[in-house]
Design a protein around this motif. Structure first.
Motif, PDB file in Angstrom:
ATOM      1  N   TYR A   1       0.834  -1.195   0.000  1.00  0.00           N
ATOM      2  CA  TYR A   1       0.000   0.000   0.000  1.00  0.00           C
ATOM      3  C   TYR A   1       0.867   1.242   0.000  1.00  0.00           C
ATOM      4  O   TYR A   1       2.042   1.226   0.359  1.00  0.00           O
ATOM      5  CB  TYR A   1      -0.956   0.014   1.191  1.00  0.00           C
ATOM      6  CG  TYR A   1      -0.304  -0.056   2.556  1.00  0.00           C
ATOM      7  CD1 TYR A   1       0.137   1.098   3.208  1.00  0.00           C
ATOM      8  CD2 TYR A   1      -0.144  -1.275   3.215  1.00  0.00           C
ATOM      9  CE1 TYR A   1       0.719   1.041   4.465  1.00  0.00           C
ATOM     10  CE2 TYR A   1       0.438  -1.341   4.469  1.00  0.00           C
ATOM     11  CZ  TYR A   1       0.866  -0.190   5.095  1.00  0.00           C
ATOM     12  OH  TYR A   1       1.453  -0.252   6.334  1.00  0.00           O
ATOM     13  N   ASP A   2       0.250   2.340  -0.441  1.00  0.00           N
ATOM     14  CA  ASP A   2       0.901   3.649  -0.411  1.00  0.00           C
ATOM     15  C   ASP A   2      -0.100   4.657   0.142  1.00  0.00           C
ATOM     16  O   ASP A   2      -1.232   4.302   0.504  1.00  0.00           O
ATOM     17  CB  ASP A   2       1.397   4.051  -1.804  1.00  0.00           C
ATOM     18  CG  ASP A   2       0.306   4.006  -2.863  1.00  0.00           C
ATOM     19  OD1 ASP A   2      -0.896   3.987  -2.497  1.00  0.00           O
ATOM     20  OD2 ASP A   2       0.638   3.982  -4.063  1.00  0.00           O
TER      21      ASP A   2
ATOM     22  N   VAL B   1      -7.599  -6.897   4.587  1.00  0.00           N
ATOM     23  CA  VAL B   1      -7.069  -8.195   4.994  1.00  0.00           C
ATOM     24  C   VAL B   1      -5.595  -8.276   4.608  1.00  0.00           C
ATOM     25  O   VAL B   1      -5.210  -7.906   3.499  1.00  0.00           O
ATOM     26  CB  VAL B   1      -7.840  -9.347   4.312  1.00  0.00           C
ATOM     27  CG1 VAL B   1      -7.195 -10.700   4.629  1.00  0.00           C
ATOM     28  CG2 VAL B   1      -9.289  -9.355   4.762  1.00  0.00           C
ATOM     29  N   GLY B   2      -4.763  -8.735   5.539  1.00  0.00           N
ATOM     30  CA  GLY B   2      -3.363  -9.020   5.224  1.00  0.00           C
ATOM     31  C   GLY B   2      -2.377  -7.949   5.636  1.00  0.00           C
ATOM     32  O   GLY B   2      -1.182  -8.219   5.704  1.00  0.00           O
ATOM     33  N   GLN B   3      -2.839  -6.742   5.884  1.00  0.00           N
ATOM     34  CA  GLN B   3      -1.986  -5.656   6.348  1.00  0.00           C
ATOM     35  C   GLN B   3      -2.695  -4.942   7.496  1.00  0.00           C
ATOM     36  O   GLN B   3      -3.922  -4.947   7.582  1.00  0.00           O
ATOM     37  CB  GLN B   3      -1.683  -4.650   5.227  1.00  0.00           C
ATOM     38  CG  GLN B   3      -1.083  -5.245   3.971  1.00  0.00           C
ATOM     39  CD  GLN B   3       0.397  -5.566   4.101  1.00  0.00           C
ATOM     40  OE1 GLN B   3       1.053  -5.152   5.058  1.00  0.00           O
ATOM     41  NE2 GLN B   3       0.948  -6.291   3.136  1.00  0.00           N
ATOM     42  N   ASP B   4      -1.910  -4.294   8.335  1.00  0.00           N
ATOM     43  CA  ASP B   4      -2.467  -3.571   9.477  1.00  0.00           C
ATOM     44  C   ASP B   4      -2.590  -2.089   9.156  1.00  0.00           C
ATOM     45  O   ASP B   4      -1.611  -1.348   9.196  1.00  0.00           O
ATOM     46  CB  ASP B   4      -1.574  -3.775  10.709  1.00  0.00           C
ATOM     47  CG  ASP B   4      -2.106  -3.036  11.930  1.00  0.00           C
ATOM     48  OD1 ASP B   4      -3.260  -2.554  11.877  1.00  0.00           O
ATOM     49  OD2 ASP B   4      -1.368  -2.951  12.933  1.00  0.00           O
TER      50      ASP B   4
ATOM     51  N   MET C   1       7.706  -2.883   0.175  1.00  0.00           N
ATOM     52  CA  MET C   1       6.413  -2.279  -0.158  1.00  0.00           C
ATOM     53  C   MET C   1       5.288  -3.076   0.497  1.00  0.00           C
ATOM     54  O   MET C   1       4.262  -2.519   0.898  1.00  0.00           O
ATOM     55  CB  MET C   1       6.224  -2.263  -1.680  1.00  0.00           C
ATOM     56  CG  MET C   1       4.910  -1.685  -2.143  1.00  0.00           C
ATOM     57  SD  MET C   1       4.843   0.099  -1.911  1.00  0.00           S
ATOM     58  CE  MET C   1       3.245   0.459  -2.648  1.00  0.00           C
ATOM     59  N   ASP C   2       5.497  -4.399   0.626  1.00  0.00           N
ATOM     60  CA  ASP C   2       4.569  -5.247   1.373  1.00  0.00           C
ATOM     61  C   ASP C   2       5.022  -5.230   2.823  1.00  0.00           C
ATOM     62  O   ASP C   2       5.977  -5.910   3.196  1.00  0.00           O
ATOM     63  CB  ASP C   2       4.585  -6.673   0.814  1.00  0.00           C
ATOM     64  CG  ASP C   2       3.541  -7.577   1.443  1.00  0.00           C
ATOM     65  OD1 ASP C   2       3.297  -7.438   2.665  1.00  0.00           O
ATOM     66  OD2 ASP C   2       2.983  -8.423   0.735  1.00  0.00           O
ATOM     67  N   VAL C   3       4.360  -4.431   3.639  1.00  0.00           N
ATOM     68  CA  VAL C   3       4.811  -4.223   5.017  1.00  0.00           C
ATOM     69  C   VAL C   3       4.789  -5.527   5.809  1.00  0.00           C
ATOM     70  O   VAL C   3       5.710  -5.822   6.567  1.00  0.00           O
ATOM     71  CB  VAL C   3       3.949  -3.149   5.710  1.00  0.00           C
ATOM     72  CG1 VAL C   3       4.337  -3.017   7.175  1.00  0.00           C
ATOM     73  CG2 VAL C   3       4.109  -1.807   4.993  1.00  0.00           C
ATOM     74  N   ALA C   4       3.749  -6.335   5.625  1.00  0.00           N
ATOM     75  CA  ALA C   4       3.610  -7.570   6.407  1.00  0.00           C
ATOM     76  C   ALA C   4       4.706  -8.570   6.062  1.00  0.00           C
ATOM     77  O   ALA C   4       5.491  -8.986   6.922  1.00  0.00           O
ATOM     78  CB  ALA C   4       2.229  -8.173   6.186  1.00  0.00           C
TER      79      ALA C   4
ATOM     80  N   ARG D   1       8.017  -9.588   8.766  1.00  0.00           N
ATOM     81  CA  ARG D   1       8.633 -10.907   8.901  1.00  0.00           C
ATOM     82  C   ARG D   1      10.156 -10.789   8.972  1.00  0.00           C
ATOM     83  O   ARG D   1      10.800 -11.521   9.718  1.00  0.00           O
ATOM     84  CB  ARG D   1       8.195 -11.817   7.747  1.00  0.00           C
ATOM     85  CG  ARG D   1       6.725 -12.173   7.821  1.00  0.00           C
ATOM     86  CD  ARG D   1       6.258 -13.138   6.752  1.00  0.00           C
ATOM     87  NE  ARG D   1       4.799 -13.243   6.790  1.00  0.00           N
ATOM     88  CZ  ARG D   1       4.069 -13.972   5.976  1.00  0.00           C
ATOM     89  NH1 ARG D   1       4.649 -14.701   5.026  1.00  0.00           N
ATOM     90  NH2 ARG D   1       2.752 -14.002   6.085  1.00  0.00           N
ATOM     91  N   ARG D   2      10.726  -9.865   8.215  1.00  0.00           N
ATOM     92  CA  ARG D   2      12.167  -9.669   8.300  1.00  0.00           C
ATOM     93  C   ARG D   2      12.565  -9.089   9.656  1.00  0.00           C
ATOM     94  O   ARG D   2      13.559  -9.532  10.254  1.00  0.00           O
ATOM     95  CB  ARG D   2      12.653  -8.748   7.179  1.00  0.00           C
ATOM     96  CG  ARG D   2      14.127  -8.375   7.335  1.00  0.00           C
ATOM     97  CD  ARG D   2      14.706  -7.727   6.115  1.00  0.00           C
ATOM     98  NE  ARG D   2      16.084  -7.301   6.367  1.00  0.00           N
ATOM     99  CZ  ARG D   2      16.950  -6.953   5.419  1.00  0.00           C
ATOM    100  NH1 ARG D   2      16.600  -6.997   4.150  1.00  0.00           N
ATOM    101  NH2 ARG D   2      18.165  -6.578   5.735  1.00  0.00           N
ATOM    102  N   ARG D   3      11.787  -8.123  10.153  1.00  0.00           N
ATOM    103  CA  ARG D   3      12.140  -7.492  11.423  1.00  0.00           C
ATOM    104  C   ARG D   3      12.105  -8.509  12.567  1.00  0.00           C
ATOM    105  O   ARG D   3      12.991  -8.523  13.434  1.00  0.00           O
ATOM    106  CB  ARG D   3      11.185  -6.333  11.715  1.00  0.00           C
ATOM    107  CG  ARG D   3      11.597  -5.463  12.898  1.00  0.00           C
ATOM    108  CD  ARG D   3      10.829  -4.156  12.905  1.00  0.00           C
ATOM    109  NE  ARG D   3       9.410  -4.352  13.144  1.00  0.00           N
ATOM    110  CZ  ARG D   3       8.847  -4.426  14.359  1.00  0.00           C
ATOM    111  NH1 ARG D   3       9.618  -4.320  15.439  1.00  0.00           N
ATOM    112  NH2 ARG D   3       7.555  -4.602  14.490  1.00  0.00           N
TER     113      ARG D   3
END
Length: 333
Positions: free
Chosen positions: A126-127, A144-147, A187-190, A195-197
């Motif tokens: 999202y942007d 759905v899928g992002q906060d 760009m895909d925060v989730a 997941r990386r963090r």
């Protein structure tokens, strides 16, 4: 009897109560519902749905916007959504963005112009434009899928930070010392960031090496090619975390082709618990996510918004759990 008003008079109830029965909606006493339905059946009453919906300003239709039609997880989301929506006699209008945030914004506007009762939007990335479009929607929206709860947009999503942390812990417990992270665009925060963090935080105190790749795409071929590139650079991992099962499966194939045996010389973990996990040799360990249940809850949250039963709760978080399989082990140090 020709009108809802006629039925209401005969049943001794209000027109709105008759409307609830006709639309199979809750909030009607069972005895009254049975009495009204009997009158409807005896009179062979058929509602003019187009006129009824125009007057009531609802369409019994919701838009569902997805980023990728070929994704197994998206199919599971839709399965859960459709089952819940069908139970409320609501139809779906499905639209595919092809991973484009610009298209997602356009589709939200199109669905508003069509007068849908609400929307469920599966968001891969999202942007600011998409956030503003979702927040300004005339119809209720559930993401759905992002906060996006911090923007007062109801969101049903996974705890992706915890997912990455779990994967890191599992690989460290196996004794892995040289790790490879295979992620996608931030760009895909989730998937790309959270997941990386979580994975980075699990490793931060362990003093192990990790090579990070953050430009995979959501296909096995990408995981395979990126792993080959890392091997060609001389980095030989003994533990790999792919942020999806397909990326992890591609990594497993690349390692096997290089003569490095998954489940013996390299431990590998994916996310999603796809059915392909059991088909691989060795079977792929994965963080299990119940996509169908998330889709079902998203439909419930949207229905509550449509019927005016919203609360101040915007974040609906689901936890995954680790499903151990033979790929997540090292038999050689």
């Amino acid at each position: 009897m020709k009108t809802i008003a006629d039925i209401a008079v005969a049943a001794g109830v209000s027109k709105s109560t008759v409307s609830r029965v006709l639309n199979h909606r809750p909030g009607v006493n069972p005895q009254a519902r049975a009495r009204i339905q009997a009158i409807i059946d005896e009179s062979h009453f058929t509602a003019n749905m187009a006129a009824k919906n125009l007057k009531a300003r609802h369409s019994d239709m919701v838009g569902v916007i997805v980023p990728l039609m070929t994704s197994k997880s998206v199919a599971s989301f839709i399965h859960g959504m459709s089952a819940e929506l069908e139970s409320q006699h609501i139809q779906m209008l499905l639209m595919n963005t092809g991973m484009s945030t610009e298209k997602a914004s356009d589709y939200v506007k199109i669905l508003n112009s069509k007068g849908v009762d609400g929307m469920i939007v599966l968001v891969a990335g999202y942007d600011q434009q998409l956030i503003e479009t979702l927040g300004g929607s005339q119809s209720p929206v559930v993401v759905v899928g992002q906060d996006l709860s911090m923007h007062q947009i109801p969101s049903v999503f996974y705890d992706d930070y915890r997912c990455g942390y779990m994967a890191g812990q599992q690989l460290l417990e196996q004794g892995c010392k040289r790790l490879l992270f295979l992620g996608i665009s931030p760009m895909d925060v989730a998937l790309g960031r959270q997941r990386r963090r979580g994975f980075e935080d699990a490793l931060s105190m362990a003093g192990v090496q990790c090579h990070y790749v953050s430009d995979c795409v959501l296909f096995a071929e990408s995981g395979m090619e990126k792993t080959r590139q890392v091997l060609a650079q001389g980095y030989i991992p003994d533990g790999i975390f792919g942020v999806t099962d397909r990326i992890a499966a591609g990594a497993a194939k690349a390692m096997t082709q290089a003569g490095i045996i998954p489940g013996q010389q390299v431990a590998i973990i994916g996310v999603g618990d796809d059915e392909l996990c059991e088909l691989l040799t060795p079977p792929l360990a994965s963080v299990h996510y119940d996509h169908s249940e998330v889709g079902r809850q998203a439909a419930q949250v949207l229905f509550e918004a449509i019927t005016g039963r919203t609360t101040e709760r915007y974040a609906h978080i689901h936890q995954g759990h680790f499903h151990w399989r033979a790929s997540c082990q090292l038999s050689e140090s």
